[in-house]
Each structure stands twice: as C-alpha cells, then as structure tokens.
Design a protein around this motif. Structure first.
Motif, PDB file in Angstrom:
ATOM      1  N   ASP A 106       7.101   3.064   3.180  1.00 22.81           N
ATOM      2  CA  ASP A 106       6.703   2.264   2.089  1.00 22.81           C
ATOM      3  C   ASP A 106       6.812   0.729   2.445  1.00 22.81           C
ATOM      4  OD1 ASP A 106       6.694   4.587   0.380  1.00 22.81           O
ATOM      5  OD2 ASP A 106       9.106   4.696   0.563  1.00 22.81           O
ATOM      6  N   ALA A 107       7.016   0.369   3.509  1.00 22.08           N
ATOM      7  CA  ALA A 107       7.107  -1.242   4.016  1.00 22.08           C
ATOM      8  C   ALA A 107       6.157  -1.380   5.178  1.00 22.08           C
ATOM      9  CB  ALA A 107       8.481  -1.560   4.032  1.00 22.08           C
ATOM     10  N   LEU A 108       5.062  -0.665   5.410  1.00 21.71           N
ATOM     11  CA  LEU A 108       4.371  -1.083   6.559  1.00 21.71           C
ATOM     12  C   LEU A 108       3.490  -2.232   6.415  1.00 21.71           C
ATOM     13  CD1 LEU A 108       2.818   2.374   7.572  1.00 21.71           C
ATOM     14  CD2 LEU A 108       4.395   0.970   8.598  1.00 21.71           C
ATOM     15  N   ALA A 109       3.465  -2.736   5.315  1.00 22.11           N
ATOM     16  CA  ALA A 109       2.437  -3.929   4.778  1.00 22.11           C
ATOM     17  C   ALA A 109       3.523  -5.173   5.319  1.00 22.11           C
ATOM     18  CB  ALA A 109       1.869  -3.954   3.536  1.00 22.11           C
ATOM     19  N   MET A 110       4.730  -5.156   5.210  1.00 25.92           N
ATOM     20  CA  MET A 110       5.568  -6.167   5.513  1.00 25.92           C
ATOM     21  C   MET A 110       5.535  -6.791   6.757  1.00 25.92           C
ATOM     22  SD  MET A 110       7.374  -6.652   2.768  1.00 25.92           S
ATOM     23  CE  MET A 110       8.665  -7.751   3.396  1.00 25.92           C
ATOM     24  N   ARG A 111       5.299  -6.410   7.767  1.00 24.54           N
ATOM     25  CA  ARG A 111       5.152  -6.857   9.066  1.00 24.54           C
ATOM     26  C   ARG A 111       3.768  -7.745   9.071  1.00 24.54           C
ATOM     27  NH1 ARG A 111       6.084  -3.589  14.610  1.00 24.54           N
ATOM     28  NH2 ARG A 111       8.325  -3.491  13.691  1.00 24.54           N
ATOM     29  N   PRO A 112       2.721  -7.253   8.817  1.00 22.98           N
ATOM     30  CA  PRO A 112       1.547  -7.895   9.126  1.00 22.98           C
ATOM     31  C   PRO A 112       1.369  -8.998   8.015  1.00 22.98           C
ATOM     32  CG  PRO A 112       1.016  -5.677   8.396  1.00 22.98           C
ATOM     33  CD  PRO A 112       2.588  -5.741   8.670  1.00 22.98           C
ATOM     34  N   GLY A 113       1.883  -8.673   6.958  1.00 22.94           N
ATOM     35  CA  GLY A 113       1.880  -9.617   5.755  1.00 22.94           C
ATOM     36  C   GLY A 113       2.655 -10.951   5.988  1.00 22.94           C
ATOM     37  N   LEU A 114       3.962 -10.826   6.692  1.00 28.96           N
ATOM     38  CA  LEU A 114       4.734 -11.998   7.000  1.00 28.96           C
ATOM     39  C   LEU A 114       4.117 -12.640   8.260  1.00 28.96           C
ATOM     40  CD1 LEU A 114       8.279 -10.368   6.400  1.00 28.96           C
ATOM     41  CD2 LEU A 114       6.988 -12.000   5.164  1.00 28.96           C
ATOM     42  N   ALA A 115       3.365 -11.838   8.919  1.00 32.43           N
ATOM     43  CA  ALA A 115       2.952 -12.437  10.125  1.00 32.43           C
ATOM     44  C   ALA A 115       1.328 -13.261   9.733  1.00 32.43           C
ATOM     45  CB  ALA A 115       2.694 -11.468  11.240  1.00 32.43           C
ATOM     46  N   GLY A 116       1.082 -13.166   8.602  1.00 33.35           N
ATOM     47  CA  GLY A 116      -0.505 -13.957   7.944  1.00 33.35           C
ATOM     48  C   GLY A 116      -1.533 -13.072   8.303  1.00 33.35           C
ATOM     49  N   ASP A 117      -1.274 -11.452   8.812  1.00 35.13           N
ATOM     50  CA  ASP A 117      -2.292 -10.978   9.052  1.00 35.13           C
ATOM     51  C   ASP A 117      -2.606 -10.084   7.737  1.00 35.13           C
ATOM     52  OD1 ASP A 117      -4.251  -8.962   9.790  1.00 35.13           O
ATOM     53  OD2 ASP A 117      -2.768  -7.832  11.319  1.00 35.13           O
ATOM     54  N   TRP A 118      -3.595 -10.474   6.988  1.00 32.78           N
ATOM     55  CA  TRP A 118      -3.895 -10.200   5.568  1.00 32.78           C
ATOM     56  C   TRP A 118      -4.790  -8.831   5.746  1.00 32.78           C
ATOM     57  CZ3 TRP A 118      -0.262 -12.360   3.645  1.00 32.78           C
ATOM     58  CH2 TRP A 118       0.214 -13.699   3.803  1.00 32.78           C
ATOM     59  N   ASP A 119      -5.740  -8.804   6.565  1.00 31.95           N
ATOM     60  CA  ASP A 119      -6.455  -7.562   6.791  1.00 31.95           C
ATOM     61  C   ASP A 119      -5.379  -6.595   7.226  1.00 31.95           C
ATOM     62  OD1 ASP A 119      -8.795  -8.699   6.304  1.00 31.95           O
ATOM     63  OD2 ASP A 119      -9.392  -9.220   8.186  1.00 31.95           O
ATOM     64  N   GLY A 120      -4.611  -6.695   7.968  1.00 31.95           N
ATOM     65  CA  GLY A 120      -3.774  -5.759   8.397  1.00 31.95           C
ATOM     66  C   GLY A 120      -2.770  -5.251   7.407  1.00 31.95           C
ATOM     67  N   ALA A 121      -2.462  -6.243   6.620  1.00 33.96           N
ATOM     68  CA  ALA A 121      -1.442  -6.079   5.464  1.00 33.96           C
ATOM     69  C   ALA A 121      -2.150  -5.043   4.523  1.00 33.96           C
ATOM     70  CB  ALA A 121      -0.878  -7.338   4.659  1.00 33.96           C
ATOM     71  N   LEU A 122      -3.228  -5.675   3.975  1.00 37.35           N
ATOM     72  CA  LEU A 122      -3.809  -4.512   3.054  1.00 37.35           C
ATOM     73  C   LEU A 122      -4.299  -3.228   3.569  1.00 37.35           C
ATOM     74  CD1 LEU A 122      -6.507  -7.294   1.996  1.00 37.35           C
ATOM     75  CD2 LEU A 122      -5.042  -6.366   0.544  1.00 37.35           C
ATOM     76  N   GLY A 123      -4.384  -3.046   4.869  1.00 35.88           N
ATOM     77  CA  GLY A 123      -4.882  -1.764   5.432  1.00 35.88           C
ATOM     78  C   GLY A 123      -3.588  -0.861   5.344  1.00 35.88           C
ATOM     79  N   ALA A 124      -2.573  -1.581   5.422  1.00 35.71           N
ATOM     80  CA  ALA A 124      -1.136  -0.810   5.708  1.00 35.71           C
ATOM     81  C   ALA A 124      -0.715  -0.084   4.059  1.00 35.71           C
ATOM     82  CB  ALA A 124      -0.046  -1.513   6.146  1.00 35.71           C
ATOM     83  N   PHE A 125      -1.396  -0.507   3.232  1.00 41.19           N
ATOM     84  CA  PHE A 125      -0.783  -0.001   1.911  1.00 41.19           C
ATOM     85  C   PHE A 125      -1.194   1.489   1.874  1.00 41.19           C
ATOM     86  CE2 PHE A 125      -0.784  -4.290   0.520  1.00 41.19           C
ATOM     87  CZ  PHE A 125       0.403  -4.465   0.050  1.00 41.19           C
ATOM     88  N   ASP A 126      -2.340   1.795   2.290  1.00 40.22           N
ATOM     89  CA  ASP A 126      -2.677   3.087   1.922  1.00 40.22           C
ATOM     90  C   ASP A 126      -2.664   4.171   3.333  1.00 40.22           C
ATOM     91  OD1 ASP A 126      -3.556   2.393  -0.698  1.00 40.22           O
ATOM     92  OD2 ASP A 126      -5.255   1.444   0.445  1.00 40.22           O
ATOM     93  N   THR A 127      -1.857   3.928   4.095  1.00 44.23           N
ATOM     94  CA  THR A 127      -1.582   4.717   5.198  1.00 44.23           C
ATOM     95  C   THR A 127      -0.149   4.905   5.558  1.00 44.23           C
ATOM     96  OG1 THR A 127      -2.353   5.030   7.416  1.00 44.23           O
ATOM     97  CG2 THR A 127      -1.876   2.933   6.986  1.00 44.23           C
TER      98      THR A 127
END
Length: 231
Positions: A115-136
């Motif tokens: 439920d928090a997979l987008a946190m690490r890439p999001g906080l690191a500024g990896d927006w593509d990674g953050a967006l992709g993490a929401f649905d997996t």
C-alpha cells in the motif's frame, strides 16, 4: 530470566536474529534454504559458547517444508521476517507456519508494504516509478531482484483463515527508508532520537500505514486485536 521459548526462525540468513534470541536464553531452530547463508550462520554459531550452541539448531530447508520437518504445535514463536516477498503464493506457507505454532503462539511477519510502494520512488523524485507503483504489488528491491509486496487487508484475512488472527501491527522504516545501506550511523544522541521517532511513527496512525515494511503479529487461536482496525 523470563520464560524460555521455542522459536522457529524461517529464513534465518546469517543467523543474526537467531543468535540474539539464543543468547537471551531461548531455544532456537533456524531454517535457511541458501547454502551460503547457512554456512555463514554455522560459522557464527561455532564461535559462540557451548551453552548457546546447545540452544540453537540450524537446518537447511524452506519455509514451505515445515509440515515435513516439524510436528504440530512444536513452537511458541515463529518468525518469518523478510521472506514472503520472495514467495509467489504465500498462503500455503503461512498455513504451515500456523500449524507448527502451539496454542497462544505468536506468528511474526515482516513484509514489504504494497500500500506504500509509491513512497520510495516518490520521495526520491522518480515520478515515473511512483506512478507505476500505484497499480502493482511487484517492485525491484535494493539488490536488484524483483520481489512481491503484501497488503495489510489481505494478510489480515489470511491470518484469520489460518487460525492466527492479527493481534497488532507496526510500520517499519517510516522516516529512514531512503537511507543508503552503507550510510554511517548517526552519533549516539541523534541515533536515540531517530529510533524514538521511528518507534513512535511505527505504532501511530496514519504514519505506520505508509511505512516501507509492515510488522504483523498474529496469535494462534487468538481473537484479533487492534489490527482489525486497519491502517
């Protein structure tokens, strides 16, 4: 000394956790499938005093082998920390772990928080990674392996189904998930404050729900506790 417990450490690795518990007086069985890790654990154990060596047994095997290796109710505590992310279908293994727990025994799980997979890439500024993490529920871990994360609601349901309902749960690495593996430890005073902040966040809503890892505690034959309230 308090009660001496029979503890199964599934995925014991190099034996760090198991050795600490053996030093504390508990009887430990470490289960590890990787021969190199098992060899390292045996080397570390050989350097311990005889009394600790007598309290600890290391076995080559997988968490899915518990039905073959152990009798029902053989342990007071089963630890499965950092293992489920590498198991494609965890429910059968979890049922086996619950089976080897004595009534009232504790099943302790540490898992990656889906439920928090987008946190690490999001906080690191990896927006593509953050967006992709929401649905997996899949992710690439720090050593480059593709692994699987778990959701609190699904694991709560699983623990109910195997007769070890969730008693309580915590977040792990709320504030420190971006710290490098080789980062030096802070000075003593700062380290104490860091640990205090992590401990407080790990048991407090809404912070614990966005932690990188979840620590879930189920009790064999329990009735469930605050874990049913969700995150």
């Amino acid at each position: 000394m308090g009660q001496r417990l029979r503890v199964l450490d599934v995925g014991a690795g190099q034996g760090t956790q198991a050795l600490r518990l053996a030093r504390a007086g508990h009887k430990i069985t470490g289960l590890e499938s990787d021969p190199a890790m098992l060899a390292a654990a045996r080397t570390a154990l050989a350097e311990e005093p005889a009394g600790i060596q007598e309290r600890m047994e290391l076995i080559e095997g997988d968490g899915r082998d518990t039905g073959v290796l152990f009798t029902p109710g053989a342990f007071d505590v089963v630890l499965c920390h950092g293992v489920l992310m590498y198991v494609a279908e965890p429910d059968p293994m979890l049922a086996g772990l619950a089976r080897v727990l004595a009534p009232g025994g504790l099943l302790s799980l540490v898992v990656r928080n889906a439920d928090a997979l987008a946190m690490r890439p999001g906080l690191a500024g990896d927006w593509d990674g953050a967006l992709g993490a929401f649905d997996t529920a899949e992710y690439v871990n720090r050593i480059g392996l593709t692994a699987r994360a778990d959701r609190l609601a699904a694991l709560t349901s699983t623990l109910d189904g195997i007769g070890a309902p969730l008693e309580t749960w915590y977040g792990v690495r709320v504030f420190t998930d971006l710290a490098a593996d080789d980062a030096p430890l802070p000075a003593d005073g700062e380290l104490e404050r860091l640990l205090a902040a992590e401990a407080r966040a790990g048991r407090t809503d809404p912070y614990r729900a966005v932690a990188a890892l979840l620590h879930l505690c189920g009790v064999r034959g329990g009735t469930g506790g605050e874990g049913r309230q969700g995150g």
